[in-house]
Write a protein that holds these residues in place. Structure first.
Motif, mmCIF file in Angstrom:
data_model
loop_
_atom_site.group_PDB
_atom_site.id
_atom_site.type_symbol
_atom_site.label_atom_id
_atom_site.label_comp_id
_atom_site.label_asym_id
_atom_site.label_seq_id
_atom_site.Cartn_x
_atom_site.Cartn_y
_atom_site.Cartn_z
ATOM 1 N N PHE A 69 0.821 -1.210 0.000
ATOM 2 C CA PHE A 69 0.000 0.000 0.000
ATOM 3 C C PHE A 69 0.858 1.264 0.000
ATOM 4 C CE2 PHE A 69 -4.238 -1.764 1.895
ATOM 5 C CZ PHE A 69 -4.301 -2.666 0.840
ATOM 6 N N ALA A 70 1.945 1.234 0.761
ATOM 7 C CA ALA A 70 2.836 2.408 0.797
ATOM 8 C C ALA A 70 3.471 2.644 -0.564
ATOM 9 C CB ALA A 70 3.918 2.208 1.860
ATOM 10 N N GLN B 199 0.923 4.114 -2.967
ATOM 11 C CA GLN B 199 0.744 5.546 -2.700
ATOM 12 C C GLN B 199 1.749 6.374 -3.502
ATOM 13 O OE1 GLN B 199 2.164 7.061 1.091
ATOM 14 N NE2 GLN B 199 0.332 8.329 1.326
ATOM 15 N N THR C 252 -8.286 1.671 -4.911
ATOM 16 C CA THR C 252 -8.014 0.296 -4.513
ATOM 17 C C THR C 252 -9.303 -0.506 -4.391
ATOM 18 O OG1 THR C 252 -6.057 1.021 -3.277
ATOM 19 C CG2 THR C 252 -6.920 -1.167 -2.774
ATOM 20 N N LEU D 100 0.841 6.443 -7.247
ATOM 21 C CA LEU D 100 -0.262 7.345 -7.587
ATOM 22 C C LEU D 100 0.185 8.792 -7.762
ATOM 23 C CD1 LEU D 100 -3.144 5.976 -5.317
ATOM 24 C CD2 LEU D 100 -2.899 5.746 -7.791
ATOM 25 N N GLU D 101 1.320 9.146 -7.181
ATOM 26 C CA GLU D 101 1.806 10.516 -7.331
ATOM 27 C C GLU D 101 2.089 10.859 -8.781
ATOM 28 O OE1 GLU D 101 5.155 10.955 -4.786
ATOM 29 O OE2 GLU D 101 4.006 10.715 -2.922
ATOM 30 N N PHE E 219 -2.713 5.307 4.016
ATOM 31 C CA PHE E 219 -1.932 5.696 2.843
ATOM 32 C C PHE E 219 -2.770 6.418 1.786
ATOM 33 C CE2 PHE E 219 0.540 2.130 4.633
ATOM 34 C CZ PHE E 219 1.738 2.801 4.827
ATOM 35 N N GLY E 220 -4.037 6.650 2.084
ATOM 36 C CA GLY E 220 -4.879 7.440 1.201
ATOM 37 C C GLY E 220 -5.082 6.850 -0.184
ATOM 38 N N ILE E 221 -5.177 5.510 -0.254
ATOM 39 C CA ILE E 221 -5.305 4.859 -1.557
ATOM 40 C C ILE E 221 -6.687 4.247 -1.774
ATOM 41 C CG2 ILE E 221 -2.832 4.359 -1.652
ATOM 42 C CD1 ILE E 221 -3.562 1.438 -0.930
#
Length: 365
Positions: free
Chosen positions: A198-199, A202, A240, A205-206, A234-236
């Protein structure tokens, strides 16, 4: 030959997929029977479609008493006239070992290291290793699984043969299609390291905000509060999908740009990676067990627990040109065809089965 496979559950997993592959590569006179220790799962219909019979004990994950599985196993062996039992995973191994069947019992090791988190599981792991002399053959799915047998002091661990897992290899003509999607096929377990996955996503996605991460496996759903907290951390979440166990792995993989294996330890030769390669889907993986043998490009092999490495590998795929990606896909399919054919795997297992079934047993049936 009448072969009975024992497996813990009927959900998505390498052992279950291996059983399915072996069942599709039998000879006309053969019978493949399956005993599942738990109840029906998402792969039940697939197993039923290729096996002669599928039976269930119906125990739960918390069940510690092996008497019900032992009774059911003995019953099926007697009623079906089974020639050989093939067990997969530790709980099934233990049931097979203590059942006193008087027919050959074969086991496949699907791991490169002990990753049992509970006391009971650790005890089962120890008991299986200590009782392993009762197996007629222990087979490793890879070199790292063979090393695990030696480390755990399996009986005759110096003679554990390796039979690599295999998959059917579909034909492909167009290797240039690249969906904006990564897929992870991993159950919820610390060794699968969803935190690093997940990290890393993240960071992906940037620079690639339209890409998605699709995760499937046992306990990979919105009911898992720890998993949901990770996605939120992680704001995904919006990018997801958490599908839980899935039956149609084929469609899921065909819609992926790459399969991502983020495990920190414990893997041997994941069947999910082989299935991906067979569908011309490249594998991004940490360098654990024999996972490096699933990669076709140095950029897709990463250090375990390295967020930066994993993100870099995912970005490498996401930023590849059509020509570069088509070449990676073609190499992935070529690797599967050359090294991981289900037909080749089945031939090797059949050779083991035939060598262990005693002529007098065949004649008495």
């Amino acid at each position: 030959m009448k072969i009975l496979h024992i497996v813990n559950d009927a959900n998505t997993g390498g052992a279950q997929t291996l059983i399915e592959s072996l069942a599709t590569e039998t000879e006309p006179a053969d019978e493949t029977h399956v005993l599942v220790l738990m109840g029906e799962g998402v792969l039940s219909s697939r197993l039923k479609s290729v096996a002669t019979s599928v039976s269930y004990v119906g125990i739960s994950r918390r069940t510690k008493n092996p008497l019900r599985p032992v009774r059911k196993l003995r019953e099926i062996v007697h009623q079906r006239g089974i020639d050989l039992v093939h067990s997969h995973l530790l709980q099934s191994d233990l049931v097979a070992l203590i059942s006193n069947l008087h027919i050959p019992v074969v086991s496949t090791l699907h791991t490169s290291g002990s990753h049992e988190s509970g006391t009971t599981s650790k005890i089962v792991s120890y008991l299986v290793a200590r009782l392993s002399r009762r197996f007629d053959e222990v087979i490793a799915c890879s070199k790292s699984a063979q090393n695990y047998a030696v480390k755990m002091r399996y009986a005759s661990s110096d003679r554990v043969p390796i039979i690599p897992n295999g998959s059917k290899i579909p034909e492909f003509h167009d290797f240039s299609v690249m969906p904006q999607k990564f897929v992870s096929l991993s159950r919820w377990h610390p060794m699968k390291d969803h935190r690093t996955l997940f990290a890393a996503f993240q960071l992906v996605l940037e620079s690639n905000p339209r890409w998605r991460l699709v995760c499937a496996g046992n306990d990979i759903n919105s009911d898992n509060s720890e998993l949901m907290d990770l996605a939120s951390e992680f704001g995904i979440g919006l990018n997801t999908d958490l599908l839980g166990p899935v039956e149609d792995v084929d469609t899921l993989l065909r819609g992926a740009a790459a399969l991502v294996i983020s495990s920190s330890h414990g893997e041997a030769l994941p069947m999910a990676g082989i299935e991906a390669l067979a569908r011309a889907v490249p594998v991004i993986t940490t360098d654990v067990g024999d996972c490096r043998s699933l990669t076709v490009n140095a950029h897709t092999l990463t250090r375990p627990r390295s967020v930066e490495d994993l993100a870099s590998a995912m970005n490498f795929i996401a930023s590849a040109s059509s020509e570069e990606y088509a070449e990676i896909r073609r190499k992935s399919w070529d690797l599967a065809s050359a090294s991981f054919s289900a037909a080749d795997t089945a031939k090797l297992y059949r050779r083991v089965y035939k060598s262990k079934i005693r002529p007098e047993e065949k004649a008495s049936k």
